[in-house]
Structure formats: C-alpha cells, structure tokens
Write a protein that holds these residues in place. Structure first.
Motif, PDB file in Angstrom:
ATOM      1  N   GLU A 116       0.838  -1.205   0.000  1.00  0.00           N
ATOM      2  CA  GLU A 116       0.000   0.000   0.000  1.00  0.00           C
ATOM      3  C   GLU A 116       0.871   1.253   0.000  1.00  0.00           C
ATOM      4  OE1 GLU A 116      -3.157  -0.030   2.920  1.00  0.00           O
ATOM      5  OE2 GLU A 116      -3.019   2.140   3.094  1.00  0.00           O
ATOM      6  N   ASP A 117       0.545   2.151  -0.897  1.00  0.00           N
ATOM      7  CA  ASP A 117       1.317   3.395  -0.999  1.00  0.00           C
ATOM      8  C   ASP A 117       1.089   4.260   0.238  1.00  0.00           C
ATOM      9  OD1 ASP A 117       0.625   3.847  -4.565  1.00  0.00           O
ATOM     10  OD2 ASP A 117       1.903   2.435  -3.473  1.00  0.00           O
ATOM     11  N   GLN A 118       2.152   4.909   0.700  1.00  0.00           N
ATOM     12  CA  GLN A 118       2.036   5.814   1.843  1.00  0.00           C
ATOM     13  C   GLN A 118       2.767   7.112   1.548  1.00  0.00           C
ATOM     14  OE1 GLN A 118       3.412   3.629   5.295  1.00  0.00           O
ATOM     15  NE2 GLN A 118       1.313   3.030   5.782  1.00  0.00           N
ATOM     16  N   VAL A 119       2.154   8.191   1.966  1.00  0.00           N
ATOM     17  CA  VAL A 119       2.751   9.517   1.785  1.00  0.00           C
ATOM     18  C   VAL A 119       2.659  10.259   3.115  1.00  0.00           C
ATOM     19  CG1 VAL A 119       2.618  11.712   0.565  1.00  0.00           C
ATOM     20  CG2 VAL A 119       2.076   9.588  -0.640  1.00  0.00           C
ATOM     21  N   THR A 120       3.791  10.757   3.577  1.00  0.00           N
ATOM     22  CA  THR A 120       3.851  11.490   4.837  1.00  0.00           C
ATOM     23  C   THR A 120       4.436  12.867   4.593  1.00  0.00           C
ATOM     24  OG1 THR A 120       4.198   9.422   6.052  1.00  0.00           O
ATOM     25  CG2 THR A 120       4.683  11.477   7.208  1.00  0.00           C
ATOM     26  N   GLN A 121       3.704  13.881   5.005  1.00  0.00           N
ATOM     27  CA  GLN A 121       4.185  15.241   4.814  1.00  0.00           C
ATOM     28  C   GLN A 121       4.556  15.863   6.166  1.00  0.00           C
ATOM     29  OE1 GLN A 121       0.855  16.339   1.608  1.00  0.00           O
ATOM     30  NE2 GLN A 121       2.460  17.904   1.777  1.00  0.00           N
ATOM     31  N   SER A 122       5.627  16.644   6.146  1.00  0.00           N
ATOM     32  CA  SER A 122       6.044  17.355   7.358  1.00  0.00           C
ATOM     33  C   SER A 122       6.631  18.711   6.993  1.00  0.00           C
ATOM     34  CB  SER A 122       7.086  16.524   8.129  1.00  0.00           C
ATOM     35  OG  SER A 122       8.236  16.319   7.336  1.00  0.00           O
ATOM     36  N   PRO A 123       6.485  19.688   7.891  1.00  0.00           N
ATOM     37  CA  PRO A 123       5.680  19.612   9.112  1.00  0.00           C
ATOM     38  C   PRO A 123       4.193  19.684   8.777  1.00  0.00           C
ATOM     39  CG  PRO A 123       6.472  21.837   8.820  1.00  0.00           C
ATOM     40  CD  PRO A 123       7.065  21.020   7.691  1.00  0.00           C
ATOM     41  N   GLU A 124       3.341  19.442   9.774  1.00  0.00           N
ATOM     42  CA  GLU A 124       1.904  19.573   9.547  1.00  0.00           C
ATOM     43  C   GLU A 124       1.517  21.026   9.347  1.00  0.00           C
ATOM     44  OE1 GLU A 124       0.515  15.792  12.352  1.00  0.00           O
ATOM     45  OE2 GLU A 124      -0.477  17.729  12.515  1.00  0.00           O
ATOM     46  N   ALA A 125       2.179  21.906  10.060  1.00  0.00           N
ATOM     47  CA  ALA A 125       1.902  23.331   9.953  1.00  0.00           C
ATOM     48  C   ALA A 125       3.213  24.091  10.066  1.00  0.00           C
ATOM     49  CB  ALA A 125       0.933  23.775  11.045  1.00  0.00           C
ATOM     50  N   LEU A 126       3.282  25.230   9.387  1.00  0.00           N
ATOM     51  CA  LEU A 126       4.503  26.028   9.369  1.00  0.00           C
ATOM     52  C   LEU A 126       4.116  27.494   9.258  1.00  0.00           C
ATOM     53  CD1 LEU A 126       7.631  26.057   9.212  1.00  0.00           C
ATOM     54  CD2 LEU A 126       7.404  25.854   6.733  1.00  0.00           C
ATOM     55  N   ARG A 127       4.653  28.261  10.161  1.00  0.00           N
ATOM     56  CA  ARG A 127       4.394  29.709  10.146  1.00  0.00           C
ATOM     57  C   ARG A 127       5.713  30.410   9.879  1.00  0.00           C
ATOM     58  NH1 ARG A 127       0.108  32.630  12.623  1.00  0.00           N
ATOM     59  NH2 ARG A 127      -0.587  30.638  13.481  1.00  0.00           N
ATOM     60  N   LEU A 128       5.758  31.234   8.845  1.00  0.00           N
ATOM     61  CA  LEU A 128       6.977  31.949   8.445  1.00  0.00           C
ATOM     62  C   LEU A 128       6.714  33.435   8.344  1.00  0.00           C
ATOM     63  CD1 LEU A 128       8.115  29.627   5.499  1.00  0.00           C
ATOM     64  CD2 LEU A 128       9.054  29.638   7.810  1.00  0.00           C
ATOM     65  N   GLN A 129       7.746  34.194   8.482  1.00  0.00           N
ATOM     66  CA  GLN A 129       7.654  35.619   8.206  1.00  0.00           C
ATOM     67  C   GLN A 129       7.823  35.836   6.705  1.00  0.00           C
ATOM     68  OE1 GLN A 129       6.465  36.581  11.586  1.00  0.00           O
ATOM     69  NE2 GLN A 129       7.167  38.373  10.453  1.00  0.00           N
ATOM     70  N   GLU A 130       7.220  36.870   6.199  1.00  0.00           N
ATOM     71  CA  GLU A 130       7.391  37.208   4.788  1.00  0.00           C
ATOM     72  C   GLU A 130       8.876  37.330   4.470  1.00  0.00           C
ATOM     73  OE1 GLU A 130       5.231  40.660   3.654  1.00  0.00           O
ATOM     74  OE2 GLU A 130       5.815  40.539   1.538  1.00  0.00           O
ATOM     75  N   GLY A 131       9.303  36.651   3.387  1.00  0.00           N
ATOM     76  CA  GLY A 131      10.705  36.696   2.991  1.00  0.00           C
ATOM     77  C   GLY A 131      11.562  35.598   3.595  1.00  0.00           C
ATOM     78  N   GLU A 132      11.003  34.841   4.545  1.00  0.00           N
ATOM     79  CA  GLU A 132      11.770  33.783   5.217  1.00  0.00           C
ATOM     80  C   GLU A 132      11.617  32.474   4.451  1.00  0.00           C
ATOM     81  OE1 GLU A 132      10.407  33.066   9.177  1.00  0.00           O
ATOM     82  OE2 GLU A 132      11.901  31.502   9.577  1.00  0.00           O
ATOM     83  N   SER A 133      12.651  32.041   3.793  1.00  0.00           N
ATOM     84  CA  SER A 133      12.619  30.843   2.957  1.00  0.00           C
ATOM     85  C   SER A 133      12.577  29.577   3.804  1.00  0.00           C
ATOM     86  CB  SER A 133      13.829  30.808   2.032  1.00  0.00           C
ATOM     87  OG  SER A 133      13.858  31.955   1.205  1.00  0.00           O
TER      88      SER A 133
END
Lengths: 111, 115
Positions: free
Chosen positions: A1-18
């Motif tokens: 069975e195919d599995q896909v895991t994404q991280s992080p679940e949530a991310l908060r950045l300042q404008e311009g912060e790569s």
C-alpha cells in the motif's frame, strides 16, 4: 500500500523567510509525484509533476525536487499570498489506486 | 479554457437519503476521478471513469457509485447517507487518466453535510 507522509503539519513563516516542505513516500514503483496547493474552501490547484529522482521544477517562488524516497517543496522569499495547504500525492504501478495524498502542510506567511 | 466544474457547490441532506453530485471535466479530458476529503482522513480516492467505464475503484462501500456519460461528464451517487459521509467531494479530470500519469485538475468541490 502506498504511503505519503508530509512534514511539518503546519509552518508559520515571516514574509521573505525561505523554507522547505517535506514529502516522504513509500510506493511500489513510483510513476509520478505531484504537488498541489489548496486554499480554504477550494479544490487543489496543480503545481508540479516529478517523474524521476534528480528531477527539479520551478514556478515563481516555488521549486520542487525529487529523490528516491522524498520530495521537497522549497519556498524562496515567500509572500502572504503563498499561504495555503500544500499537498503531495503519488501514483504508482498501474495507477489502480488513483492518487495517494499526504495530509498536507498548512503554511502561513505573516507580513 | 474552462476548468472543472462541479454542481451543486453545497448540499445538506439527512441520514438515509441519497444524493447525486455532478462533474463536468475540462474540454478534451476523458478521465474523471472522484475523491473524498475530510479533516481526519484527508483526500481519499473513490473511483475513476474513462470512456464511460469505471476503470479503478478505491476502498469505499458499495453505497458510493458513479457513472460517466458520452460527453465525459460524470455523476457520483451516494445512497443511504450516513453522518460520516459529510465531506468535500472533489472531482478531477485528466487527459488520459491514471495509466498515463497525467496531471489531474480538480474542481472546486461539493460540500456535503449529512444531518
């Protein structure tokens, strides 16, 4: 069975912060990896398709890369309008199971 | 070029009722796939239709069914609705479908609420 895991679940950045979003996958015979962007109350918007390890694609401030085990979505100098949920999906083998999606990364860019 | 359209955009039904959702793919696209999106499970594949035939099916009960017409438009039906069927139902179209690994383009979805 195919599995896909994404991280992080949530991310908060300042404008311009790569930063980078990660998508790890376990499939039997990867045929394609897709990145989508989804805004609240809307359907996913197609961003990129990657087919083989080493492949890279760019669009404005976004760059997607692929290895044999994971994909990264790099966001350079993000703007508030880049705020969205970013979804990663894979298709494998004969495609009999359609796209298998990760749960997504909820990205917030603060001005 | 018009995108994928879905109707209705919002539906409220009660348990035990049935519902039919409609999807019109991008012109020229022959494959239509349906997905269910919930906060807990994310996006899950329901089924795919290509040239009026169901080609692939996800792990959903038989209450979920669909069909595709000769103009590639597709309908999805859910019978005997349950509270857990409340979700955003998304339709996606592509040129050749999953076997050709084409990009799938999504519609705005139908928000179904079951009371």
């Amino acid at each position: 069975e195919d599995q896909v895991t994404q991280s992080p679940e949530a991310l908060r950045l300042q404008e311009g912060e790569s930063s980078s979003l990660n998508c790890s996958y376990t499939v039997s015979g990867l045929r394609g990896l897709f990145w989508y962007r989804q805004d609240p109350g809307k359907g996913p918007e197609f961003l990129f398709t990657l087919y083989s390890a080493g492949e890279e694609k760019e669009k404005e401030r976004l760059k997607a890369t692929l290895t044999k085990k994971e994909s990264f979505l790099h966001i350079t100098a993000p703007k508030p309008e880049d705020s969205a949920t970013y979804l990663c999906a894979v298709i494998s083998g004969g495609g009999a199971d359609g796209l298998t999606f990760g749960k997504g990364t909820h990205l917030i860019i603060q001005p | 070029k018009a995108g994928v359209t879905q109707t209705p955009r919002y539906l409220i039904k009660t348990r035990g009722q049935q519902v039919t959702l409609s999807c019109s793919p991008i012109s020229g696209h022959r494959s239509v796939s349906w997905y269910q999106q919930t906060p807990g499970q994310g996006l899950q594949f329901l089924f795919e239709y290509f040239s009026e035939t169901q080609r692939n099916k996800g792990n959903f009960p038989g209450r979920f069914s669909g069909r595709q017409f000769s103009n590639s438009r597709s309908e999805m039906n859910v019978s005997t609705l349950e509270l857990g069927d409340s979700a955003l139902y998304l339709c996606a179209s592509s040129l050749e479908g999953a076997y050709s690994y084409n990009e799938q383009f999504f519609g705005p979805g139908t928000r179904l609420t079951v009371l």
